[in-house]
Write a protein that holds these residues in place. Structure first.
Motif, PDB file in Angstrom:
ATOM      1  N   GLU A 190       0.829  -1.211   0.000  1.00 58.96           N
ATOM      2  CA  GLU A 190       0.000   0.000   0.000  1.00 58.96           C
ATOM      3  C   GLU A 190       0.862   1.259   0.000  1.00 58.96           C
ATOM      4  O   GLU A 190       0.515   2.259  -0.642  1.00 58.96           O
ATOM      5  N   LEU A 191       1.967   1.222   0.714  1.00 60.33           N
ATOM      6  CA  LEU A 191       2.892   2.358   0.696  1.00 60.33           C
ATOM      7  C   LEU A 191       3.447   2.578  -0.705  1.00 60.33           C
ATOM      8  O   LEU A 191       3.503   3.710  -1.201  1.00 60.33           O
ATOM      9  N   ALA A 192       3.848   1.488  -1.354  1.00 65.44           N
ATOM     10  CA  ALA A 192       4.405   1.586  -2.706  1.00 65.44           C
ATOM     11  C   ALA A 192       3.372   2.116  -3.690  1.00 65.44           C
ATOM     12  O   ALA A 192       3.697   2.903  -4.595  1.00 65.44           O
ATOM     13  N   ARG A 193       2.126   1.706  -3.518  1.00 68.32           N
ATOM     14  CA  ARG A 193       1.064   2.170  -4.420  1.00 68.32           C
ATOM     15  C   ARG A 193       0.835   3.677  -4.266  1.00 68.32           C
ATOM     16  O   ARG A 193       0.502   4.370  -5.234  1.00 68.32           O
ATOM     17  N   LEU A 220       4.502   0.012  -7.018  1.00 70.92           N
ATOM     18  CA  LEU A 220       5.273   1.255  -7.185  1.00 70.92           C
ATOM     19  C   LEU A 220       5.043   1.849  -8.563  1.00 70.92           C
ATOM     20  O   LEU A 220       4.883   3.061  -8.724  1.00 70.92           O
ATOM     21  N   GLY A 221       5.023   1.008  -9.570  1.00 63.12           N
ATOM     22  CA  GLY A 221       4.562   1.412 -10.890  1.00 63.12           C
ATOM     23  C   GLY A 221       5.583   2.048 -11.809  1.00 63.12           C
ATOM     24  O   GLY A 221       6.714   2.340 -11.406  1.00 63.12           O
ATOM     25  N   PRO A 222       5.189   2.307 -13.064  1.00 64.84           N
ATOM     26  CA  PRO A 222       6.121   2.717 -14.117  1.00 64.84           C
ATOM     27  C   PRO A 222       6.711   4.106 -13.963  1.00 64.84           C
ATOM     28  O   PRO A 222       7.640   4.452 -14.691  1.00 64.84           O
ATOM     29  N   SER A 246      11.683  -4.370 -17.720  1.00 62.25           N
ATOM     30  CA  SER A 246      10.374  -4.357 -18.383  1.00 62.25           C
ATOM     31  C   SER A 246       9.653  -3.022 -18.293  1.00 62.25           C
ATOM     32  O   SER A 246       8.609  -2.839 -18.920  1.00 62.25           O
ATOM     33  N   GLY A 247      10.209  -2.081 -17.489  1.00 65.72           N
ATOM     34  CA  GLY A 247       9.547  -0.802 -17.289  1.00 65.72           C
ATOM     35  C   GLY A 247       8.438  -0.856 -16.255  1.00 65.72           C
ATOM     36  O   GLY A 247       7.637   0.081 -16.144  1.00 65.72           O
ATOM     37  N   THR A 248       8.400  -1.922 -15.464  1.00 65.61           N
ATOM     38  CA  THR A 248       7.426  -2.010 -14.374  1.00 65.61           C
ATOM     39  C   THR A 248       7.636  -0.866 -13.399  1.00 65.61           C
ATOM     40  O   THR A 248       6.679  -0.319 -12.845  1.00 65.61           O
ATOM     41  N   ILE A 249       8.920  -0.508 -13.134  1.00 61.86           N
ATOM     42  CA  ILE A 249       9.253   0.718 -12.407  1.00 61.86           C
ATOM     43  C   ILE A 249      10.191   1.542 -13.276  1.00 61.86           C
ATOM     44  O   ILE A 249      10.800   1.020 -14.231  1.00 61.86           O
ATOM     45  N   ALA A 250      10.326   2.819 -12.942  1.00 61.89           N
ATOM     46  CA  ALA A 250      11.117   3.723 -13.784  1.00 61.89           C
ATOM     47  C   ALA A 250      12.616   3.572 -13.563  1.00 61.89           C
ATOM     48  O   ALA A 250      13.405   3.695 -14.516  1.00 61.89           O
ATOM     49  N   GLY A 251      13.027   3.343 -12.309  1.00 64.22           N
ATOM     50  CA  GLY A 251      14.466   3.294 -12.046  1.00 64.22           C
ATOM     51  C   GLY A 251      14.748   2.964 -10.597  1.00 64.22           C
ATOM     52  O   GLY A 251      13.833   2.843  -9.771  1.00 64.22           O
ATOM     53  N   ALA A 252      16.040   2.840 -10.294  1.00 63.26           N
ATOM     54  CA  ALA A 252      16.447   2.495  -8.930  1.00 63.26           C
ATOM     55  C   ALA A 252      17.831   3.047  -8.645  1.00 63.26           C
ATOM     56  O   ALA A 252      18.642   3.243  -9.555  1.00 63.26           O
ATOM     57  N   ARG A 271      20.448   0.493 -17.839  1.00 64.61           N
ATOM     58  CA  ARG A 271      20.794   1.920 -17.762  1.00 64.61           C
ATOM     59  C   ARG A 271      19.956   2.670 -16.750  1.00 64.61           C
ATOM     60  O   ARG A 271      20.295   3.801 -16.369  1.00 64.61           O
ATOM     61  N   ASN A 272      18.846   2.093 -16.282  1.00 63.29           N
ATOM     62  CA  ASN A 272      17.966   2.828 -15.366  1.00 63.29           C
ATOM     63  C   ASN A 272      18.197   2.440 -13.905  1.00 63.29           C
ATOM     64  O   ASN A 272      17.288   2.548 -13.074  1.00 63.29           O
ATOM     65  N   VAL A 273      19.419   2.015 -13.584  1.00 65.69           N
ATOM     66  CA  VAL A 273      19.775   1.760 -12.197  1.00 65.69           C
ATOM     67  C   VAL A 273      21.136   2.392 -11.903  1.00 65.69           C
ATOM     68  O   VAL A 273      22.051   2.314 -12.730  1.00 65.69           O
ATOM     69  N   VAL A 274      21.247   3.058 -10.762  1.00 64.35           N
ATOM     70  CA  VAL A 274      22.503   3.643 -10.289  1.00 64.35           C
ATOM     71  C   VAL A 274      23.014   2.770  -9.149  1.00 64.35           C
ATOM     72  O   VAL A 274      22.274   2.489  -8.198  1.00 64.35           O
ATOM     73  N   LEU A 275      24.269   2.345  -9.241  1.00 63.70           N
ATOM     74  CA  LEU A 275      24.836   1.412  -8.269  1.00 63.70           C
ATOM     75  C   LEU A 275      26.052   2.002  -7.568  1.00 63.70           C
ATOM     76  O   LEU A 275      26.900   2.624  -8.211  1.00 63.70           O
TER      77      LEU A 275
END
Length: 311
Positions: A190-193, A220-222, A246-252, A271-275
């Motif tokens: 619920e928090l993520a939503r 959390l969503g796209p 898959s684009g389920t979330i935008a990035g991390a 490319r959509n994750v910073v480590l």
């Protein structure tokens, strides 16, 4: 008077080593091979152990340290220390709670900014001569919603930084905090939503294993971003890799991940994750404060006084 014998299971820089050595006779065993050899040959004389949450101390190792009476984690985490086994022996346990909170909170926001504003990719693009018209626009960070999983000292400091960006904060804990005015959610899903940014600041260990899994990421969503500065075990890495690809979330933005210190192979090509390599809690200031806190706790213990930051 003889100094107590201290088994050090984590790397220490020269300054930290010198400060600790002024109070203890150090047995330095910062690698697995050194650790096994030191416990096997010198375990009977060891009275104190310095470790951290990741490196830990097992029940079997405690059994090989018959004189040990004091065990400390340098940082806040202690998930791989056999706490119950140590307590059954009457061993005093403490950690470095509060010594690196600002550093971790700063790093959480650095990861969030880098992920949302696509900083790492844009840095590479700029070096390669790619101009802004060839890049998609990145979202504004401010005036969004942040969900914090684990509203402890670090979580509160993340929330304080979020306020500076006009970000609304909600949180999930095992139970609501009576001293926090933020909106409480009784489930991570619920928090993520509800939120745009989900920041993980909860302790590691069995109780939080894969707390963030596929259903949470779908909620959390796209347009949502995940930041983890707690422990890699809290997030299902395979589910996260799938969600990012898959684009389920935008990035991390991740400072921790399963399988450390090996790089997370499922994530390094995205490319959509910073480590970053589990450095959120490390800075000269944070390390100095952690070492000072350890020495204070140890000195108090061996003087027959209560420790300042017990586990």
């Amino acid at each position: 008077m003889n100094k107590p014998s201290l088994l050090v299971l984590i790397p220490l820089d020269d300054d930290s080593y010198s400060q600790v050595a002024a109070h203890f006779d150090i047995v330095y065993a910062a690698t697995p091979a050194e650790r096994s050899a030191a416990i096997g040959t010198q375990g009977a004389a060891i009275r104190a152990v310095l470790t951290n949450g990741t490196t830990g101390l097992t029940a079997a190792e405690i059994d090989q340290l018959p004189q040990v009476e004091f065990v400390s984690a340098l940082g806040a985490g202690y998930e791989n220390i056999a706490i119950d086994h140590a307590r059954a022996r009457g061993i005093v346990l403490c950690n470095g709670a509060g010594t690196n909170d600002d550093c971790v909170a700063d790093h959480a926001f650095a990861l969030l900014l880098a992920a949302v504003r696509d900083i790492a990719y844009r840095d590479r693009a700029t070096r390669e001569g790619i101009w802004r018209t060839q890049l998609p626009m990145a979202p504004t960070v401010s005036r969004k919603r942040m969900g914090i999983v684990g509203l402890g000292n670090i979580g509160m400091k993340v929330a304080r930084r979020a306020a500076g960006f006009d970000i609304e904060t909600g949180y999930h804990n095992r139970k609501p905090r009576t001293d926090a005015a933020f909106r409480y959610f009784d489930s991570v899903v619920e928090l993520a939503r509800w939120c745009d940014y989900l920041v993980i600041a909860t302790p590691g260990g069995a109780a939080t294993q894969h707390m963030v899994e596929r259903k949470v990421l779908e909620a959390l969503g796209p347009r949502g971003f995940l930041v983890n500065v707690s422990r890699g075990s809290v997030v299902d890495s395979a589910a996260l890799a799938d969600a990012l690809a898959s684009g389920t979330i935008a990035g991390a933005g991740l400072d921790v991940y399963e399988g450390e210190p090996e790089p997370p192979r499922a994530l390094t090509g995205l490319r959509n994750v910073v480590l970053t390599p589990h450095v959120a809690g490390t800075s000269p200031e944070a390390i100095a404060a952690s070492v000072s806190n350890f020495i204070d706790n140890a000195t108090r213990h061996f003087a027959g006084e209560a420790v300042l930051t017990p586990i």
